[in-house]
Design an enzyme around this catalytic site. Structure first.
Site, PDB file in Angstrom:
ATOM      1  N   MET A 105      54.897 -61.886  30.632  1.00 28.90           N
ATOM      2  CA  MET A 105      54.965 -63.356  29.954  1.00 28.90           C
ATOM      3  C   MET A 105      55.836 -64.097  30.892  1.00 28.90           C
ATOM      4  O   MET A 105      56.832 -64.508  30.646  1.00 28.90           O
ATOM      5  CB  MET A 105      55.419 -62.903  28.672  1.00 28.90           C
ATOM      6  CG  MET A 105      54.427 -62.562  27.646  1.00 28.90           C
ATOM      7  SD  MET A 105      55.279 -62.014  25.932  1.00 28.90           S
ATOM      8  CE  MET A 105      55.621 -60.160  26.568  1.00 28.90           C
ATOM      9  N   HIS A 137      54.775 -49.895  25.619  1.00 32.60           N
ATOM     10  CA  HIS A 137      54.545 -51.381  25.921  1.00 32.60           C
ATOM     11  C   HIS A 137      55.929 -52.276  26.346  1.00 32.60           C
ATOM     12  O   HIS A 137      56.801 -51.975  25.790  1.00 32.60           O
ATOM     13  CB  HIS A 137      54.114 -51.728  24.608  1.00 32.60           C
ATOM     14  CG  HIS A 137      53.558 -53.291  24.826  1.00 32.60           C
ATOM     15  ND1 HIS A 137      52.401 -53.865  25.571  1.00 32.60           N
ATOM     16  CD2 HIS A 137      54.016 -54.467  24.493  1.00 32.60           C
ATOM     17  CE1 HIS A 137      52.337 -55.075  25.490  1.00 32.60           C
ATOM     18  NE2 HIS A 137      53.511 -55.580  24.936  1.00 32.60           N
ATOM     19  N   ASP A 195      57.412 -55.778  27.411  1.00 33.69           N
ATOM     20  CA  ASP A 195      57.446 -57.094  27.500  1.00 33.69           C
ATOM     21  C   ASP A 195      58.312 -57.833  28.201  1.00 33.69           C
ATOM     22  O   ASP A 195      59.739 -57.869  28.155  1.00 33.69           O
ATOM     23  CB  ASP A 195      57.775 -57.530  26.028  1.00 33.69           C
ATOM     24  CG  ASP A 195      56.602 -57.111  24.886  1.00 33.69           C
ATOM     25  OD1 ASP A 195      55.501 -57.342  25.175  1.00 33.69           O
ATOM     26  OD2 ASP A 195      56.885 -56.487  23.919  1.00 33.69           O
ATOM     27  N   HIS A 237      53.544 -56.252  30.034  1.00 32.43           N
ATOM     28  CA  HIS A 237      52.852 -57.333  29.560  1.00 32.43           C
ATOM     29  C   HIS A 237      53.638 -58.193  30.221  1.00 32.43           C
ATOM     30  O   HIS A 237      54.917 -58.463  29.774  1.00 32.43           O
ATOM     31  CB  HIS A 237      52.954 -57.204  27.930  1.00 32.43           C
ATOM     32  CG  HIS A 237      52.549 -58.611  27.307  1.00 32.43           C
ATOM     33  ND1 HIS A 237      52.593 -58.720  25.828  1.00 32.43           N
ATOM     34  CD2 HIS A 237      52.054 -59.666  27.810  1.00 32.43           C
ATOM     35  CE1 HIS A 237      52.141 -59.782  25.962  1.00 32.43           C
ATOM     36  NE2 HIS A 237      51.647 -60.394  26.736  1.00 32.43           N
ATOM     37  N   PHE A 269      58.498 -63.472  21.114  1.00 29.02           N
ATOM     38  CA  PHE A 269      59.381 -62.560  19.974  1.00 29.02           C
ATOM     39  C   PHE A 269      58.726 -61.541  19.407  1.00 29.02           C
ATOM     40  O   PHE A 269      57.768 -61.643  18.930  1.00 29.02           O
ATOM     41  CB  PHE A 269      60.028 -63.581  18.965  1.00 29.02           C
ATOM     42  CG  PHE A 269      60.832 -64.838  19.725  1.00 29.02           C
ATOM     43  CD1 PHE A 269      61.968 -64.774  20.100  1.00 29.02           C
ATOM     44  CD2 PHE A 269      60.076 -66.028  19.945  1.00 29.02           C
ATOM     45  CE1 PHE A 269      62.783 -65.786  20.711  1.00 29.02           C
ATOM     46  CE2 PHE A 269      60.837 -66.960  20.530  1.00 29.02           C
ATOM     47  CZ  PHE A 269      62.008 -66.853  21.013  1.00 29.02           C
ATOM     48  N   GLY A 270      59.710 -60.541  18.897  1.00 31.13           N
ATOM     49  CA  GLY A 270      58.963 -59.661  18.000  1.00 31.13           C
ATOM     50  C   GLY A 270      59.344 -59.929  16.490  1.00 31.13           C
ATOM     51  O   GLY A 270      59.831 -61.073  16.293  1.00 31.13           O
ATOM     52  N   GLY A 271      58.772 -59.286  15.656  1.00 32.02           N
ATOM     53  CA  GLY A 271      58.918 -59.286  14.366  1.00 32.02           C
ATOM     54  C   GLY A 271      58.499 -60.539  13.630  1.00 32.02           C
ATOM     55  O   GLY A 271      58.738 -61.119  12.417  1.00 32.02           O
ATOM     56  N   GLY A 288      55.990 -53.241  17.794  1.00 28.09           N
ATOM     57  CA  GLY A 288      57.421 -53.308  17.914  1.00 28.09           C
ATOM     58  C   GLY A 288      58.463 -52.755  16.797  1.00 28.09           C
ATOM     59  O   GLY A 288      58.637 -51.725  16.510  1.00 28.09           O
ATOM     60  N   MET A 297      59.747 -61.099  29.794  1.00 27.81           N
ATOM     61  CA  MET A 297      59.578 -62.522  29.871  1.00 27.81           C
ATOM     62  C   MET A 297      60.505 -63.028  30.385  1.00 27.81           C
ATOM     63  O   MET A 297      61.636 -62.885  30.862  1.00 27.81           O
ATOM     64  CB  MET A 297      60.288 -62.890  27.944  1.00 27.81           C
ATOM     65  CG  MET A 297      59.311 -61.904  27.136  1.00 27.81           C
ATOM     66  SD  MET A 297      59.612 -62.175  25.318  1.00 27.81           S
ATOM     67  CE  MET A 297      58.762 -61.076  24.571  1.00 27.81           C
ATOM     68  N   SER A 346      56.487 -50.976  21.276  1.00 28.05           N
ATOM     69  CA  SER A 346      56.870 -52.263  22.233  1.00 28.05           C
ATOM     70  C   SER A 346      58.443 -52.145  22.215  1.00 28.05           C
ATOM     71  O   SER A 346      59.085 -52.101  21.237  1.00 28.05           O
ATOM     72  CB  SER A 346      56.370 -53.591  21.671  1.00 28.05           C
ATOM     73  OG  SER A 346      57.301 -54.485  22.341  1.00 28.05           O
ATOM     74  N   MET A 391      46.731 -61.395  21.381  1.00 27.03           N
ATOM     75  CA  MET A 391      48.192 -61.773  20.831  1.00 27.03           C
ATOM     76  C   MET A 391      47.779 -62.465  19.201  1.00 27.03           C
ATOM     77  O   MET A 391      47.190 -63.174  19.138  1.00 27.03           O
ATOM     78  CB  MET A 391      48.835 -62.919  21.712  1.00 27.03           C
ATOM     79  CG  MET A 391      49.055 -62.676  22.880  1.00 27.03           C
ATOM     80  SD  MET A 391      50.209 -61.016  23.050  1.00 27.03           S
ATOM     81  CE  MET A 391      51.561 -61.461  22.117  1.00 27.03           C
ATOM     82  N   ASP A 414      48.279 -57.341  19.929  1.00 31.79           N
ATOM     83  CA  ASP A 414      49.702 -57.454  19.900  1.00 31.79           C
ATOM     84  C   ASP A 414      50.440 -58.373  19.156  1.00 31.79           C
ATOM     85  O   ASP A 414      49.952 -59.486  19.332  1.00 31.79           O
ATOM     86  CB  ASP A 414      50.175 -57.867  21.538  1.00 31.79           C
ATOM     87  CG  ASP A 414      51.433 -57.580  21.669  1.00 31.79           C
ATOM     88  OD1 ASP A 414      52.132 -56.948  21.239  1.00 31.79           O
ATOM     89  OD2 ASP A 414      52.037 -57.976  22.841  1.00 31.79           O
ATOM     90  N   GLY A 415      51.384 -58.043  18.166  1.00 29.73           N
ATOM     91  CA  GLY A 415      52.144 -59.031  17.381  1.00 29.73           C
ATOM     92  C   GLY A 415      51.780 -58.704  15.949  1.00 29.73           C
ATOM     93  O   GLY A 415      50.691 -58.835  15.397  1.00 29.73           O
ATOM     94  N   GLY A 416      52.652 -58.405  15.166  1.00 30.79           N
ATOM     95  CA  GLY A 416      52.830 -58.294  13.630  1.00 30.79           C
ATOM     96  C   GLY A 416      51.905 -57.256  13.153  1.00 30.79           C
ATOM     97  O   GLY A 416      51.505 -57.093  11.834  1.00 30.79           O
TER      98      GLY A 416
HETATM   99  C1  DX5 Z   1      55.829 -60.528  21.556  1.00 33.43           C
HETATM  100  C2  DX5 Z   1      55.076 -59.083  22.366  1.00 33.43           C
HETATM  101  C3  DX5 Z   1      54.994 -58.089  21.525  1.00 33.43           C
HETATM  102  C4  DX5 Z   1      56.201 -57.843  20.756  1.00 33.43           C
HETATM  103  C5  DX5 Z   1      55.440 -57.440  19.220  1.00 33.43           C
HETATM  104  O1  DX5 Z   1      55.628 -61.308  22.632  1.00 33.43           O
HETATM  105  O2  DX5 Z   1      54.249 -59.385  23.402  1.00 33.43           O
HETATM  106  O3  DX5 Z   1      54.840 -57.113  22.188  1.00 33.43           O
HETATM  107  O4  DX5 Z   1      57.026 -56.779  20.902  1.00 33.43           O
HETATM  108  O5  DX5 Z   1      56.522 -57.206  18.232  1.00 33.43           O
HETATM  109  P1  DX5 Z   1      56.200 -57.065  16.675  1.00 33.43           P
HETATM  110  O6  DX5 Z   1      55.487 -55.789  16.638  1.00 33.43           O
HETATM  111  O7  DX5 Z   1      57.554 -56.886  16.026  1.00 33.43           O
HETATM  112  O8  DX5 Z   1      55.455 -57.865  16.110  1.00 33.43           O
HETATM  113 ZN    ZN Z   2      53.842 -57.658  24.204  1.00 37.55          ZN
END
Ligand code: DX5
Ligand code: ZN
Length: 230
Positions: free
Chosen positions: A69, A34, A36, A67, A144-146, A198, A38, A9, A138, A176-178
């Site tokens: 959002m 990927h 994102d 993706h 957000f990432g991380g 990500g 937003m 991501s 999700m 997707d996520g974590g």
């Molecule tokens: C969050 C995004 C993810 C994000 C994942 O809204 O859709 O794609 O980048 O980030 P990590 O892998 O750091 O959780």
């Molecule tokens: Zn995403």
């Protein structure tokens, strides 16, 4: 599925060097990029629009996994398709007519995806499987990432795996996520076939090593499930 797809991501990349970052993950063995998108309205963060997709498109043939959002999404589907997105995924909550949105994405010649937030039930996609190429679960709240992986989503991934298999449709199940080396095994064991990551890729010192580690979660997936989530 033998080959686990890895989609880094871009959200976690260095935004002053997006082209270089794209090239670096391609060299490192990523399958898809990927992206994102937003809007500060559907999710509490703002990233980028079709211009970034368009700028990255000529740099590689790698599929661009977009993706969205954003709400509404429908007025922007054509712009992302023209910019060079290969996959366009939407959240059911982003518009009143998911079936029509998926038809529109397919009508633009792109693969159509449905993204399920942590609280969104699997039933949201049950009656549109024939129009769906990708389902994204999700495992964090989008924006957000991380963030930390939400383990309650493993049961949803498993339920979607069963739904996809019994439908006979060719649908890729993304998470997707974590996603990290600690959580990848569990989501693969539950039936995911594409890992979006990500921080675990762009936050690592060696992208190739990070991608290899995520892919290698596959053979030890059952053990990892027991280990991580007891
Ligand atoms: C969050 C995004 C993810 C994000 C994942 O809204 O859709 O794609 O980048 O980030 P990590 O892998 O750091 O959780
Ligand atoms: Zn995403």
């Amino acid at each position: 599925m033998d080959h686990i797809l890895i989609a880094p991501s871009l959200l976690a990349a260095n935004f002053a060097k997006l082209g270089e970052e794209f090239a670096a993950v391609e060299r490192a063995g990523a399958d898809w990029l990927h992206l994102d998108v937003m809007d500060g309205h559907f999710v509490p963060n703002i990233t980028f629009g079709p211009l970034i997709v368009k700028a990255l498109r000529p740099l590689s043939n790698m599929p661009l996994d977009v993706h969205l959002m954003i709400a509404p999404a429908d007025p922007y589907l054509a712009a992302f398709a023209e910019a060079g997105a290969d996959h366009i995924s939407v959240h059911p909550e982003a518009g009143p007519h998911l079936h029509r949105t998926l038809q529109a994405i397919r009508g633009l010649g792109k693969k159509a995806g449905v993204v399920l937030n942590p609280a969104t039930p699997v039933e949201a996609v049950a009656h549109v499987l024939d129009l769906t190429d990708l389902i994204m679960v999700m495992t964090v709240n989008p924006g957000f990432g991380g963030q930390a992986f939400i383990a309650s989503q493993l049961a949803k991934i498993a339920a979607l795996r069963r739904m996809i298999d019994s439908s006979g449709q060719n649908i890729i199940l993304q998470v997707d996520g974590g996603i990290t080396d600690k959580t990848a095994g569990a989501v693969l064991a539950a039936g995911a076939t594409c890992l979006i990551a990500g921080t675990a890729v762009f936050g690592a010192p060696d992208y190739a090593e990070a991608i290899k580690t995520l892919r290698a979660a596959a053979p030890r997936k059952t053990a990892a499930l027991a280990e991580s989530f007891g």
